[in-house]
Design a protein around this motif. Structure first.
Motif, short mmCIF file in Angstrom:
data_model
loop_
_atom_site.label_atom_id
_atom_site.label_comp_id
_atom_site.label_asym_id
_atom_site.label_seq_id
_atom_site.Cartn_x
_atom_site.Cartn_y
_atom_site.Cartn_z
N PHE A 110 0.83 -1.21 0.00
CA PHE A 110 0.00 0.00 0.00
C PHE A 110 0.86 1.26 0.00
CE2 PHE A 110 -2.39 -3.28 2.33
CZ PHE A 110 -3.41 -3.46 1.41
N LEU A 111 0.43 2.22 -0.80
CA LEU A 111 1.12 3.51 -0.85
C LEU A 111 0.54 4.41 0.23
CD1 LEU A 111 2.97 5.54 -2.44
CD2 LEU A 111 0.93 6.12 -3.75
N ARG A 112 1.44 5.02 1.02
CA ARG A 112 0.98 6.04 1.98
C ARG A 112 0.93 7.34 1.18
NH1 ARG A 112 3.36 9.44 5.58
NH2 ARG A 112 5.41 8.76 4.93
N VAL A 113 -0.30 7.69 0.77
CA VAL A 113 -0.43 8.82 -0.14
C VAL A 113 -0.08 10.12 0.58
CG1 VAL A 113 -2.03 10.12 -1.58
CG2 VAL A 113 -2.16 7.63 -1.51
N ILE A 114 0.78 10.88 -0.06
CA ILE A 114 1.16 12.18 0.50
C ILE A 114 0.35 13.24 -0.27
CG2 ILE A 114 3.10 13.74 0.97
CD1 ILE A 114 4.88 11.12 0.51
N ARG A 116 -1.20 16.06 -2.38
CA ARG A 116 -0.72 17.05 -3.36
C ARG A 116 0.65 16.76 -3.97
NH1 ARG A 116 -3.32 20.25 0.32
NH2 ARG A 116 -1.41 20.89 1.34
N LEU A 117 1.32 15.71 -3.54
CA LEU A 117 2.62 15.38 -4.14
C LEU A 117 2.37 14.48 -5.36
CD1 LEU A 117 5.34 16.34 -3.08
CD2 LEU A 117 5.64 14.14 -1.96
N LEU A 157 0.34 13.77 -11.57
CA LEU A 157 -0.85 13.84 -10.71
C LEU A 157 -0.58 13.19 -9.36
CD1 LEU A 157 -3.58 12.77 -13.32
CD2 LEU A 157 -2.81 15.09 -12.73
N ALA A 158 -1.31 13.64 -8.32
CA ALA A 158 -1.19 13.02 -7.00
C ALA A 158 -1.92 11.67 -7.02
CB ALA A 158 -1.78 13.94 -5.95
N PRO A 159 -1.31 10.61 -6.46
CA PRO A 159 -1.89 9.26 -6.62
C PRO A 159 -3.17 8.97 -5.83
CG PRO A 159 0.47 9.14 -6.17
CD PRO A 159 0.04 10.56 -5.91
N ALA A 160 -3.69 9.94 -5.06
CA ALA A 160 -4.88 9.67 -4.24
C ALA A 160 -6.03 9.05 -5.06
CB ALA A 160 -5.35 10.95 -3.56
N THR A 161 -6.15 9.48 -6.32
CA THR A 161 -7.26 8.99 -7.14
C THR A 161 -6.87 7.80 -8.02
OG1 THR A 161 -6.65 10.60 -8.81
CG2 THR A 161 -8.39 11.25 -7.25
N PHE A 162 -5.62 7.34 -7.92
CA PHE A 162 -5.17 6.23 -8.78
C PHE A 162 -5.85 4.92 -8.36
CE2 PHE A 162 -0.60 7.90 -9.92
CZ PHE A 162 -1.16 9.09 -10.36
N SER A 163 -5.85 3.95 -9.27
CA SER A 163 -6.37 2.62 -8.91
C SER A 163 -5.42 1.97 -7.90
CB SER A 163 -6.44 1.74 -10.17
OG SER A 163 -5.14 1.32 -10.53
N ARG A 169 2.12 0.30 -7.75
CA ARG A 169 3.30 0.39 -8.63
C ARG A 169 4.11 1.66 -8.38
NH1 ARG A 169 -0.78 -1.12 -12.27
NH2 ARG A 169 -0.09 0.27 -13.92
N VAL A 170 3.42 2.76 -8.01
CA VAL A 170 4.16 3.99 -7.63
C VAL A 170 4.98 3.69 -6.37
CG1 VAL A 170 3.92 6.36 -6.77
CG2 VAL A 170 2.46 5.56 -8.65
N ASN A 171 4.36 2.97 -5.45
CA ASN A 171 5.04 2.62 -4.19
C ASN A 171 6.28 1.75 -4.44
OD1 ASN A 171 5.03 2.88 -1.41
ND2 ASN A 171 4.14 0.85 -1.13
N ILE A 172 6.15 0.80 -5.36
CA ILE A 172 7.29 -0.07 -5.68
C ILE A 172 8.40 0.76 -6.33
CG2 ILE A 172 8.03 -2.03 -7.10
CD1 ILE A 172 5.10 -3.08 -6.73
#
Ligand SMILES: Nc1ncnc2c1ncn2[C@@H]1O[C@H](COP(=O)(O)OP(=O)(O)OP(=O)(O)O)[C@@H](O)[C@H]1O
Length: 257
Positions: A110-114, A116-117, A157-163, A169-172
């Motif tokens: 799981f990505l810890r979404v930051i 606006r980044l 884009l900020a990943p909050a809205t990503f699948s 995959r951003v986290n990896i």
């Protein structure tokens, strides 16, 4: 060759203070040695303590008993000509933070979404914190996002809205952006399709080839079979490398700085 990390006789019991002080002995006499260039996979049934052990290796949990020795290469210490050993079980929060910045990478599912980044910034961030020049960090981040099939129109884009899979995959990409000597992987391929899981397997094998020591949890046996050099069985708690090299590991314990 000396190991990069040695866990010796690790014990951890969780005490649930808000539930009548119930206690759960989760880790008992766990022994594990991890060498540069290999991937050790934690193996055991659900609830056997795999995640707890991995989190303990990251310094998230204080152990009740045992040593958690991590090698500090000489080039990272201005006053040392030889590598020394730091016991994470007794290290200060400041030492743990430094280890996490420079030495131990962590990749969970799981990505810890930051807020606006952007995805690109999230992948660049740990590199910038390690003094890597901005252009070089950006190039590597773009390469990793591309390798992991994160569509280019999402990079700013900020990943909050990503699948879920895109966030994973951003986290990896973030976890593999810095060439950490030790990588801890908590089910990094859990919800990826086969093609993206294969990309992660390739990144793991590249990290091993550059000499990274890796500890991971993989529920997919086909992934595990492609990356594991050894299995650490949670039930016995004993790693063959430790039991065969007791004398060497005692001498490492004696040299803790
Ligand atoms: N922070 C915590 N506080 C209390 N108990 C915990 C905590 N973390 C884990 N546990 C307990 O420790 C035991 C081991 O959990 P852990 O998540 O380490 O197992 P696991 O082998 O990774 O399981 P799975 O394969 O199902 O993910 C479980 O019984 C769990 O309830």
């Amino acid at each position: 060759m000396e190991p990069f990390m040695v866990a010796k006789n690790i014990n951890k019991t969780f005490v649930l203070h808000n539930q009548g002080a119930a206690s759960l002995a989760v880790l008992q006499q766990q022994n594990l040695a991890i060498y540069a260039g290999e991937c050790v996979v934690l193996n055991g049934s659900s609830g056997s303590g795999k995640s707890s052990l991995l989190r303990t290796l990251y310094g998230n949990y204080q152990v009740d008993q045992g040593e958690l020795l991590i090698r500090q290469p000489a080039h990272q210490q201005s006053d040392q000509t030889e590598s020394t050993w730091l016991d994470m079980a007794t290290a200060s929060p400041r030492q743990i933070i430094k280890l996490r910045q420079q030495t131990i990478g962590w990749v969970s599912q799981f990505l810890r979404v930051i807020p606006r980044l952007s995805a690109l910034d999230i992948v660049m961030q740990p590199q910038l914190e390690n003094g890597i020049p901005r252009e070089q960090a950006k190039e590597k981040a773009q390469h990793l996002l591309h390798t992991l099939n994160v569509p280019e129109h999402l990079w700013q884009l900020a990943p909050a809205t990503f699948s879920g899979g895109e966030q994973q995959r951003v986290n990896i990409a973030r976890g593999f952006a810095v060439d950490y000597p030790l990588l801890l992987l908590d089910e990094p391929t859990a919800s990826l399709d086969q093609h993206n899981a294969e990309q992660v397997i390739m990144l793991i094998n590249q990290a091993k080839a550059r000499g990274a020591a890796i500890v991971g949890i993989f529920h997919d046996t086909w992934v595990r079979d492609q990356v594991a050099d050894r299995l650490h069985h949670m039930s016995s708690g004993t790693d063959l490398a430790v039991s065969q090299n007791q004398t060497e590991f005692q001498s490492i314990s004696d040299r803790v700085g």
